[in-house]
Design a protein around this motif. Structure first.
Motif, PDB file in Angstrom:
ATOM      1  N   ARG A  49     137.856  -8.988 173.770  1.00  0.00           N
ATOM      2  CA  ARG A  49     138.125  -9.095 172.326  1.00  0.00           C
ATOM      3  C   ARG A  49     137.049  -8.495 171.430  1.00  0.00           C
ATOM      4  N   THR A  50     136.218  -7.641 171.977  1.00  0.00           N
ATOM      5  CA  THR A  50     135.242  -6.927 171.162  1.00  0.00           C
ATOM      6  C   THR A  50     135.579  -5.431 171.184  1.00  0.00           C
ATOM      7  N   ALA A 115     128.393  -6.425 176.215  1.00  0.00           N
ATOM      8  CA  ALA A 115     128.849  -7.301 177.298  1.00  0.00           C
ATOM      9  C   ALA A 115     128.828  -8.775 176.916  1.00  0.00           C
ATOM     10  N   THR A 116     127.881  -9.179 176.114  1.00  0.00           N
ATOM     11  CA  THR A 116     127.789 -10.588 175.715  1.00  0.00           C
ATOM     12  C   THR A 116     128.168 -10.797 174.238  1.00  0.00           C
ATOM     13  N   CYS A 117     128.708  -9.766 173.623  1.00  0.00           N
ATOM     14  CA  CYS A 117     129.093  -9.855 172.212  1.00  0.00           C
ATOM     15  C   CYS A 117     130.294 -10.804 172.081  1.00  0.00           C
ATOM     16  N   THR A 118     130.231 -11.673 171.109  1.00  0.00           N
ATOM     17  CA  THR A 118     131.316 -12.646 170.899  1.00  0.00           C
ATOM     18  C   THR A 118     132.105 -12.366 169.626  1.00  0.00           C
ATOM     19  N   THR A 119     131.822 -11.234 168.984  1.00  0.00           N
ATOM     20  CA  THR A 119     132.544 -10.864 167.775  1.00  0.00           C
ATOM     21  C   THR A 119     133.233  -9.516 167.992  1.00  0.00           C
ATOM     22  N   PHE A 120     134.167  -9.183 167.126  1.00  0.00           N
ATOM     23  CA  PHE A 120     134.877  -7.911 167.255  1.00  0.00           C
ATOM     24  C   PHE A 120     133.930  -6.747 167.021  1.00  0.00           C
ATOM     25  N   TRP A 121     133.172  -6.795 165.912  1.00  0.00           N
ATOM     26  CA  TRP A 121     132.176  -5.766 165.586  1.00  0.00           C
ATOM     27  C   TRP A 121     130.803  -6.252 165.952  1.00  0.00           C
ATOM     28  N   ARG A 122     129.855  -5.350 166.090  1.00  0.00           N
ATOM     29  CA  ARG A 122     128.456  -5.718 166.333  1.00  0.00           C
ATOM     30  C   ARG A 122     127.931  -6.492 165.155  1.00  0.00           C
TER      31      ARG A 122
END
Length: 122
Positions: A49-50, A115-122
């Motif tokens: 989902r990112t 890889a560990t991003c939990t949002t759509f955008w940075r």
């Protein structure tokens, strides 16, 4: 490719439609773990989902959007292959070949970097 069928059907120029379909198919085959979707009427690929990469088109080019971090990381390589760029997009002219190795690096970078991003955008 079904997810992009309506988008592709609306591309009037047959050569542009074929090129876009080739690129989208390549991404789907090369990175089967990515989820294809339409966002803002543009083909986008996500991972958990990112956002990973998106594509759009104009009369003169296909645009590739790997986010600003991807653009910054590959700015020199983009220039070396002769593509025009902004902070947000790479412009691939319709009459120039697609540098798939560069697309592959951009996608792999974003997958690793987010890889560990939990949002759509940075």
């Amino acid at each position: 490719m079904e997810v992009f069928a309506e988008f592709l059907d609306h591309i009037e120029n047959p050569q542009h439609r074929e090129r876009m379909e080739d690129v989208l198919s390549w991404v789907m085959k090369k990175f089967p773990n990515l989820s294809p979707t339409l966002k803002w009427n543009q083909p986008v690929f996500t991972d958990h989902r990112t956002y990973i990469i998106g594509f759009s088109l104009s009369k003169k080019h296909m645009a590739v959007s790997p986010e600003q971090a991807g653009m910054a990381r590959f700015s020199d390589e983009i220039s070396k292959v002769g593509y025009d760029q902004t902070k947000e997009i790479v412009r691939i002219p319709w009459d120039r070949p697609v540098e798939y190795s560069l697309l592959e690096k951009m996608i792999e970078f974003n997958m690793m970097d987010k890889a560990t991003c939990t949002t759509f955008w940075r």
